[in-house]
Design an enzyme around this catalytic site. Structure first.
Site, PDB file in Angstrom:
ATOM      1  N   PHE A   1      -1.855 -12.432  18.635  1.00  0.00           N
ATOM      2  CA  PHE A   1      -0.818 -11.751  17.843  1.00  0.00           C
ATOM      3  C   PHE A   1       0.304 -12.707  17.468  1.00  0.00           C
ATOM      4  O   PHE A   1       1.456 -12.296  17.328  1.00  0.00           O
ATOM      5  CB  PHE A   1      -0.291 -10.525  18.603  1.00  0.00           C
ATOM      6  CG  PHE A   1      -1.391  -9.698  19.199  1.00  0.00           C
ATOM      7  CD1 PHE A   1      -2.245  -8.989  18.361  1.00  0.00           C
ATOM      8  CD2 PHE A   1      -1.611  -9.661  20.564  1.00  0.00           C
ATOM      9  CE1 PHE A   1      -3.298  -8.255  18.894  1.00  0.00           C
ATOM     10  CE2 PHE A   1      -2.667  -8.926  21.093  1.00  0.00           C
ATOM     11  CZ  PHE A   1      -3.497  -8.221  20.266  1.00  0.00           C
TER      12      PHE A   1
ATOM     13  N   GLY B   1      -5.568  -8.579   7.844  1.00  0.00           N
ATOM     14  CA  GLY B   1      -5.247  -8.149   9.210  1.00  0.00           C
ATOM     15  C   GLY B   1      -3.817  -7.697   9.440  1.00  0.00           C
ATOM     16  O   GLY B   1      -3.572  -6.806  10.246  1.00  0.00           O
ATOM     17  N   GLU B   2      -2.854  -8.315   8.773  1.00  0.00           N
ATOM     18  CA  GLU B   2      -1.460  -8.001   9.069  1.00  0.00           C
ATOM     19  C   GLU B   2      -0.843  -6.976   8.122  1.00  0.00           C
ATOM     20  O   GLU B   2       0.317  -6.624   8.271  1.00  0.00           O
ATOM     21  CB  GLU B   2      -0.633  -9.290   9.058  1.00  0.00           C
ATOM     22  CG  GLU B   2      -1.006 -10.199  10.210  1.00  0.00           C
ATOM     23  CD  GLU B   2      -0.258 -11.509  10.154  1.00  0.00           C
ATOM     24  OE1 GLU B   2       0.520 -11.775  11.072  1.00  0.00           O
ATOM     25  OE2 GLU B   2      -0.466 -12.272   9.192  1.00  0.00           O
TER      26      GLU B   2
ATOM     27  N   THR C   1     -14.850  -3.503  11.423  1.00  0.00           N
ATOM     28  CA  THR C   1     -13.814  -4.423  11.900  1.00  0.00           C
ATOM     29  C   THR C   1     -12.543  -4.253  11.072  1.00  0.00           C
ATOM     30  O   THR C   1     -11.440  -4.398  11.588  1.00  0.00           O
ATOM     31  CB  THR C   1     -14.304  -5.884  11.878  1.00  0.00           C
ATOM     32  OG1 THR C   1     -14.747  -6.207  10.570  1.00  0.00           O
ATOM     33  CG2 THR C   1     -15.437  -6.095  12.864  1.00  0.00           C
TER      34      THR C   1
END
Ligand code: FES
Ligand code: FES
Lengths: 203, 723
Positions: free
Chosen positions: B233, B689-690, B619
């Site tokens: 992270f 992803g973010e 995913t």
């Protein structure tokens, strides 16, 4: 952290700092002071070992360790069973969850010497030959993990959660699985996996 | 092409992860290895005046206790080493929890006890720990990574002055910590002048560079191994001082040494999300068209570095506003360096998306409609057109699934018995990077393929998606392709951060797989022993490991056959470049507030995203539930507290630094527009992803306003603020 850094005179040792504050750090050290196996002197200086017999995944292991060694460190560092993870070493994250006589425990909060009579099951002990345990299967099916660091603990906890009869509803599973943190936050998939495995068990 | 790309196939590393077979940094068995334990400073500012290691050294099993007196000089590496200084090089203390000694012993217990016995005396100076105590020292930091901290478009001051409607408010967020479940661990193994590190690193290629600078060693002498990462992270993106110190110590003692940070040490050793104050001023027309945004933020900095990691990107680029002035100020404090933490742009975005809700309320315009009116159809800052952008679809899809049309906009109007129900929304967006990446693909003599790249599996599904894409392009079953990551012996590839992996690595993977397929087909058609001999190469298709003549499927060869006859592997590389960009989405949340107990629950979350093409729906969904949960943590609980007098973190553990648990989170519904971005060479996929979670804190705050009429602007929205 309670000791003030008094200017010019801070003579606190690391020892007093840790003793007065971090329960976890003290956990392993202080515990040895109360263990009858080691004399006060050896406990204080470390080094004195004792023979411990652990029964893990159906196999008996005899190891010589200091009495202050946690079950978690005995599994990981002495027996090479690194499937069980250390996330916090103070009972907060659940990554180290194993079964002791079928009950889920946090292996970082117990000493190996205290668990000599118990049958310990770790994530490595769930498979039967090449066959995965139904909970492991369900975790893959539901994508119930991302990085995998919490996963062995989640799976051991889930096995016990189902066994305890605490997997009756989504809300119940969420409640009884909340001792296992998942920082990737795969929670909703974990809940689905536990519900599915529980359902399968009932069939 | 066998239709593998896009499918939600199960993770290829699933079995390793559910059986405990996956080896994380602290799981590698190294013969002869010693255990290290760091001693950290207990004052935040000052000098070490005395260091007594004798009691520690006297303990059985202790091999060495090293301090600044013993370590050789280490050069201070540049980015991605962020601290600006290497500890244990002199007596200066720059923050509480800074390494001052490194104990090495035969067992972890001995090392830890000995660390407790190291006596350190300091000449302590009074630290400044809180932003609030030094706001008058705020300054505009110089360029960081070549980026300025001030952006001007049009004339925001004049436009604000002339605006028909204005919103001006302050927003704030505290220091937060990443807390991956796997603590940082580094094991250093020296062999003469060569160093191998078993490392929890989000960017092994970058770690190698940092170590090479610190030790003045050629990169060729350094190998970093990190096949599995237990989350990061951002915490494991930069290289931190324990890695350098432990390697230096291992060299001194002449044996491999492992150091693993304790949970408490992870609150000062590896960065954090900085505390922020933000003043936002919006100007708009009565119809809700933005005419001005002035965004002035102030971040925690240290006295040793000036990195601003939480940029005001969405203020600058999300909405079509002609006049914008962004300033990212900082204040130097006696704290550890901050760093990137998952979705860094959330910090600024929380303010912007809350302010927009305030504007919508002021104007009596629906919050979704307000965002649609200000939608940007070209990049508002550069003027460049987007290669693809379907944000408007995201609003529509998520709003419909949520049932937004049934919302009564009056605050406090929706109830369920005693419980007040609130609905709020926000736009989700984040930047993604594209980093030059290379892969190597080998089709071996058994006809199976192995792909190697020095990127990492952090949990996002890198092993899986790479394997899927390679198998698809090769025309092989998934099981015939093995992906190997996390070793600098493989070709240099992207770091697992900045939402960069898919955008950076997938192009090279698909290129290498296509080239490998063509190379093997060329072998087959040129080989008189092949049933495909003489067939034009372009008429040969590959499926499930077999090669067929398109018009005559009876003529069949296989990778296995072709390679066996060839007698040696086919090796190709890929290195196709991509460019950076943004992904978009929308989030709608429902909160339920019980005024009798001031309890708040997030009861429903519906999201829709445009990440370009979705390579694996499972995913991708995983990133959504992860990001949304992080948004809930940001909004409702996460908060690192620093004592103002000692500048120490007072809650360095997981029982007082709260992160969301299963019972805190609802199930999240997610939708994807799923249309390839023709501007992306990663098969039309963008970095993603973010993006999920960036809008969640504002959406929750907006929902709280809708439920209660109370506007909260300071996260976390804890119960004391709701009473
Ligand atoms: S390591 Fe035991 S609970 Fe965290
Ligand atoms: S899968 Fe990463 S912490 Fe749970």
């Amino acid at each position: 952290m309670t000791d003030e850094p008094a200017p010019e005179s801070s003579a606190h040792t690391r020892r007093t700092v840790l003793k007065s504050t971090a329960a976890a750090a003290a956990g392993t050290v202080v515990a040895s002071h109360h263990t009858s196996v080691a004399s006060a002197e050896t406990a204080h200086t470390g080094g004195a070992r004792t023979r411990v017999t652990l029964s893990v995944n159906g196999e008996r292991h005899r190891i010589a360790i200091e009495p202050r060694v946690t079950l978690l460190d005995a599994l990981r560092d002495r027996l090479g069973l690194t499937g069980t993870k250390k996330g916090c070493d103070r009972g907060e994250c659940g990554a180290c969850t194993v079964l002791a006589d079928g009950e889920r425990i946090k292996s970082c909060l117990t000493l190996a010497v205290m668990r000599q009579g118990a049958e310990i099951t770790t994530v490595e002990g769930l498979t039967r030959g090449d066959d995965l345990h139904p909970v492991q299967e369900a975790f893959i099916r539901h994508d119930a993990f991302q990085c995998g660091a919490c996963t062995p603990g989640q799976i051991m906890s889930a096995v016990a959660c189902i066994d305890e009869g605490h997997a009756g509803s989504e809300a119940e599973i969420r409640e009884w699985m909340s001792g296992n943190l998942c920082r990737c936050a795969a929670y909703q998939n974990i809940v689905a996996a536990v519900a599915d495995a529980a359902e399968e068990g009932r069939r | 092409m066998t239709g593998l790309v896009g499918r939600g196939v199960a993770r290829v590393d699933g079995r390793a992860k559910v059986t405990g077979a996956a080896r994380y940094a602290a799981d590698h068995e190294i013969p002869g290895m010693l255990h290290g334990h760091l001693v950290l400073s207990t004052v935040a500012r000052g000098e070490i005046t005395e260091l007594d290691t004798s009691a520690a050294l006297a303990l059985p099993g202790v091999v060495a206790v090293l301090t600044h007196r013993d370590l050789p000089p280490l050069r201070v590496p540049s980015f991605p080493y962020l601290k600006g200084f290497v500890p244990m090089q002199d007596t200066r203390v720059h923050h509480s929890g800074q390494p001052v000694a490194h104990v090495v012993a035969e067992t972890p217990e001995q090392a830890r006890e000995a660390a407790n016995l190291v006596r350190v005396r300091y000449r302590a100076e009074r630290p400044t720990a809180h932003l609030a105590h030094a706001l008058d020292e705020a300054f505009l930091p110089p360029l960081f990574r070549d980026e300025p901290n001030e952006f001007v478009r049009g004339d925001a001051g004049a436009a604000l002055e002339a605006a028909a409607v204005r919103v001006e408010q302050d927003y704030s967020s505290p220091m937060m910590h990443h807390n991956p479940i796997e603590p940082h661990s580094s094991t250093a193994v020296w062999d003469g002048n060569s160093l191998t590190l078993y490392e929890s690193a989000q960017g092994i290629v970058f770690t190698r560079r940092v170590v090479s600078i610190a030790f003045d060693l050629p990169e060729a002498n350094i190998r970093i191994i990190s096949p599995y990462l237990g989350g990061g992270f951002g915490a494991k993106g930069p290289t931190w001082s324990h890695t350098l110190l432990n390697a230096a110590v291992a060299r001194e003692v002449g044996r491999p040494v492992r150091v693993t940070l304790t949970r408490a040490q992870m609150y000062t050793m590896n960065g954090h999300r900085a505390e922020y104050r933000r003043n936002l001023r919006l100007g708009a027309t009565r119809e809700g068209r933005l005419t001005a945004i002035v965004d002035t933020s102030t971040a925690q900095l240290t006295r040793t570095d000036h990195g601003v990691y939480n940029t005001s990107e969405s203020t600058l680029r999300l909405y079509d506003c002609p006049n914008v002035h962004v300033r990212q100020l900082g204040v130097r404090l006696d704290l550890p360096s901050s760093s990137y933490m998952r979705s860094p742009e959330t910090t600024a975005h929380f303010g912007l998306e809350t302010a927009l809700d305030e504007l919508a309320h002021e104007l009596g315009v629906d919050p979704v409609e307000l965002r649609i009116r200000n939608h940007a159809s070209a990049d508002p800052h550069s003027g460049e057109p987007y290669s693809s952008k379907h944000l408007l679809d995201c609003y529509r899809i998520a709003a419909r699934a949520f049932g937004w049309a049934r919302r009564d906009p009056r605050p406090g109007s929706m109830r369920d018995g005693n419980v007040r129900v609130g609905w709020g929304m926000a736009t989700e967006t984040h930047t993604f990077s594209a980093i030059q990446s290379n892969v190597e693909l080998t089709v071996d003599v058994d006809g199976r393929a192995t792909l190697r790249a020095a990127t990492q599996e952090i949990g996002t599904g890198t092993y899986t998606v790479i394997t899927q894409v390679a198998a698809d392009e090769l025309g092989m079953p998934l099981e015939h392709v093995t992906t190997l990551l996390g070793d600098t012996a493989y070709p240099d590839a992207a770091l697992s951060a900045a939402s960069a992996t898919v955008a950076s690595v997938i192009g090279p993977v698909s290129q290498a797989a296509q080239d490998a397929r063509k190379a093997v087909i060329a072998l087959a058609v040129a080989d008189p022993r092949s049933p495909l001999h003489g067939v034009p190469a372009e008429d040969v298709v590959a499926e499930r490991g077999y090669l067929f003549a398109r018009g005559d499927r009876g003529r069949r060869d296989s990778y296995r056959g072709a390679l066996a006859r060839h007698g040696r592997p086919v090796i190709v590389t890929g290195s196709r470049l991509n460019s950076s960009g943004h992904s978009y989405g929308a989030v709608f949340v429902e909160v339920r507030f019980d005024p009798r107990l001031a309890t708040l629950r997030v009861s429903r979350v519906v999201t829709a995203y445009d990440p370009g093409r979705v390579l694996n729906h499972r995913t991708a969904h995983g990133q959504v539930i992860g990001g949304v949960t992080w948004g809930i943590g940001f909004a409702l609980m996460e908060h690192t507290m620093v004592d103002p007098h000692t500048a120490r973190v007072v809650n360095p553990n997981l029982s007082t630094y709260l992160v969301p648990v299963s019972a805190d989170t609802p199930s999240v519904e997610s939708f994807f527009v799923d249309r390839p971005d023709k501007g992306s060479t990663a098969l039309g996929a963008r970095g993603f992803g973010e993006t999920p979670g960036t809008g969640v804190p504002a959406a929750i705050g907006n929902a709280i306003f809708h439920a209660t009429g109370r506007r909260l602007r300071d996260v976390p929205f804890t119960r004391d603020k709701l009473l």
